[in-house]
Design an enzyme around this catalytic site. Structure first.
Site, mmCIF file in Angstrom:
data_model
loop_
_atom_site.group_PDB
_atom_site.id
_atom_site.type_symbol
_atom_site.label_atom_id
_atom_site.label_comp_id
_atom_site.label_asym_id
_atom_site.label_seq_id
_atom_site.Cartn_x
_atom_site.Cartn_y
_atom_site.Cartn_z
ATOM 1 N N VAL A 195 -12.901 2.023 -2.806
ATOM 2 C CA VAL A 195 -13.637 1.262 -3.824
ATOM 3 C C VAL A 195 -14.263 -0.027 -3.264
ATOM 4 O O VAL A 195 -14.993 -0.715 -3.973
ATOM 5 C CB VAL A 195 -12.783 0.937 -5.077
ATOM 6 C CG1 VAL A 195 -12.488 2.192 -5.872
ATOM 7 C CG2 VAL A 195 -11.527 0.175 -4.716
ATOM 8 N N TYR B 231 -11.715 12.422 -4.204
ATOM 9 C CA TYR B 231 -11.048 12.577 -5.521
ATOM 10 C C TYR B 231 -11.645 13.724 -6.325
ATOM 11 O O TYR B 231 -11.884 14.785 -5.776
ATOM 12 C CB TYR B 231 -11.118 11.264 -6.335
ATOM 13 C CG TYR B 231 -10.891 10.045 -5.517
ATOM 14 C CD1 TYR B 231 -9.651 9.836 -4.910
ATOM 15 C CD2 TYR B 231 -11.885 9.105 -5.316
ATOM 16 C CE1 TYR B 231 -9.426 8.715 -4.141
ATOM 17 C CE2 TYR B 231 -11.667 7.984 -4.551
ATOM 18 C CZ TYR B 231 -10.441 7.791 -3.963
ATOM 19 O OH TYR B 231 -10.230 6.702 -3.201
ATOM 20 N N LYS C 105 -5.859 5.609 3.404
ATOM 21 C CA LYS C 105 -4.916 6.695 3.081
ATOM 22 C C LYS C 105 -4.783 7.732 4.197
ATOM 23 O O LYS C 105 -3.668 8.131 4.524
ATOM 24 C CB LYS C 105 -5.282 7.328 1.732
ATOM 25 C CG LYS C 105 -4.899 6.383 0.583
ATOM 26 C CD LYS C 105 -5.455 6.782 -0.758
ATOM 27 C CE LYS C 105 -4.966 5.788 -1.825
ATOM 28 N NZ LYS C 105 -5.863 5.627 -2.950
ATOM 29 N N TYR D 236 1.437 -1.385 0.193
ATOM 30 C CA TYR D 236 0.254 -0.631 -0.255
ATOM 31 C C TYR D 236 -0.946 -1.564 -0.464
ATOM 32 O O TYR D 236 -2.062 -1.278 0.002
ATOM 33 C CB TYR D 236 0.583 0.139 -1.540
ATOM 34 C CG TYR D 236 -0.628 0.815 -2.135
ATOM 35 C CD1 TYR D 236 -1.159 1.973 -1.578
ATOM 36 C CD2 TYR D 236 -1.267 0.271 -3.254
ATOM 37 C CE1 TYR D 236 -2.289 2.579 -2.111
ATOM 38 C CE2 TYR D 236 -2.399 0.874 -3.792
ATOM 39 C CZ TYR D 236 -2.914 2.016 -3.217
ATOM 40 O OH TYR D 236 -4.039 2.611 -3.730
ATOM 41 N N SER E 217 -9.151 2.757 -0.151
ATOM 42 C CA SER E 217 -8.498 4.073 -0.004
ATOM 43 C C SER E 217 -8.739 4.762 1.333
ATOM 44 O O SER E 217 -8.111 5.779 1.613
ATOM 45 C CB SER E 217 -8.957 5.004 -1.124
ATOM 46 O OG SER E 217 -8.270 4.691 -2.293
HETATM 47 N N1 GLN Z 1 -6.691 -0.426 -3.724
HETATM 48 C C1 GLN Z 1 -7.340 0.493 -4.599
HETATM 49 C C2 GLN Z 1 -6.423 0.841 -5.747
HETATM 50 O O1 GLN Z 1 -5.284 1.006 -5.540
HETATM 51 C C3 GLN Z 1 -7.689 1.728 -3.837
HETATM 52 C C4 GLN Z 1 -8.443 2.727 -4.675
HETATM 53 C C5 GLN Z 1 -9.645 3.306 -4.005
HETATM 54 O O2 GLN Z 1 -10.170 2.807 -3.023
HETATM 55 N N2 GLN Z 1 -10.145 4.343 -4.585
HETATM 56 O O3 GLN Z 1 -6.819 0.943 -6.865
#
Ligand code: GLN
Length: 305
Positions: free
Chosen positions: A259, A241, A64, A189, A61
């Site tokens: 993650v 988040y 992003k 994505y 993420s």
């Molecule tokens: N690629 C992960 C997902 O789409 C990204 C989520 C994250 O890093 N929080 O679930």
């Protein structure tokens, strides 16, 4: 500074065992739970690092804010704002943020999955392959590292198992927020999340945001400072988040987690910080990584509040 980082990593190392590797992307279970590393890029041109800072991991993420930057660079603030909102969701990163029978652009936040999938459609490019390559190129430029590439096995793993993200993308399609083929958008994505970085890359990217669009050393401007204000503000309110409020209280700087175990922190005008520790807390944020940032913030008065 070097000593301080060593001390903090030493002090926080035991927290790594309390985290859990993300197992919903099978490839990520191959990580080493006890890894913990940090890299700091400072405005005076100095940099400091310690622990497992050389380890590579998927950006997840943390891509992003880069996606948001490219969407802003391609379309300007007004258009991006009309397609993806700015309010914190206060929900997990993969939440289905749909109320009753409506889903409006106001409900999307660029730092959670649904908003990020929608942002892939805003990037310029003949097809989604080209859009991804432009995103990869921007990531390389921001990090000052032309060698950044895709982690093919994480990409394939995520593409194979990413059905929750498919559900989110189909919801976007249902509500007319994606015109293009869902699988094409998702492919972009999934690739974006699988870009492979290290702590130094994240620290450098964070530094450009801290320096409001200018590269370290050369001071070359990559994007207007108002885009940095826009991205940093959203990082502050939603970058961690549903853990963003607590992070604001305890650390107090804009940041983004992934993650894969990475955290990129932006200390406006002062420094960019890249952290890696793949053991996650229940919100999907690096557990030991947050502990190191808490202590570092306290010791160096990093909070912007
Ligand atoms: N690629 C992960 C997902 O789409 C990204 C989520 C994250 O890093 N929080 O679930």
């Amino acid at each position: 500074m070097e000593e301080l980082l060593e001390e903090l990593v030493e002090e926080c190392r035991h927290y790594t065992a309390q985290g859990r590797l993300a197992d919903y992307i099978p490839e990520l279970t191959k990580g080493n739970i006890s890894d913990l590393g940090i890299y700091v890029t400072r405005s005076d041109g100095k940099h400091y690092q310690t622990g497992d800072y050389k380890k590579k991991f998927s950006i997840q993420s943390i891509v992003k804010p880069i996606l948001l930057l490219l969407a802003l660079m391609d379309n300007g603030v007004d258009y991006v704002r009309s397609r993806v909102g700015v309010e914190a969701t206060g929900k997990p990163f993969d939440a289905i943020n749909v109320t009753d029978q409506t889903l409006l652009s106001e409900h999307l936040n660029p730092m959670v999955n649904m908003g990020a999938i929608a942002m892939c459609t805003l990037l310029k490019g003949a097809d989604y392959q080209e859009r991804f390559l432009r995103l990869l190129e921007l990531t390389r430029t921001l990090a000052g590292n032309p060698e950044i590439t895709l982690d093919e096995s994480v990409y394939l793993s995520e593409k194979r198992t990413g059905n929750k993200n498919r559900a989110l993308a189909f919801l976007l399609k249902t509500y007319g927020m994606i015109d293009d083929d869902v699988e094409d958008v998702l492919d972009c994505y999934f690739r974006a999340c699988s870009i492979q970085v290290n702590c130094k890359d994240l620290a450098n990217i964070g530094y450009v945001l801290a320096n409001r669009g200018k590269m370290p050393q050369t001071e070359e401007r990559l994007f207007p400072s108002r885009y940095a204000n826009y991205v940093n503000a959203i990082l502050m309110t939603c970058g961690m988040y549903d853990g963003s409020g607590e992070f604001a209280v305890k650390v107090g700087v804009p940041a983004k987690s992934g993650v894969g175990g990475g955290i990129m922190a932006v200390v406006p005008t002062r420094m960019g910080i890249g952290i890696f520790s793949p053991g996650l807390d229940e919100k999907g944020n690096s557990l030991a990584g947050i502990k190191v940032l808490e202590l570092l913030s306290r010791r160096m008065y990093l909070s912007i509040f």
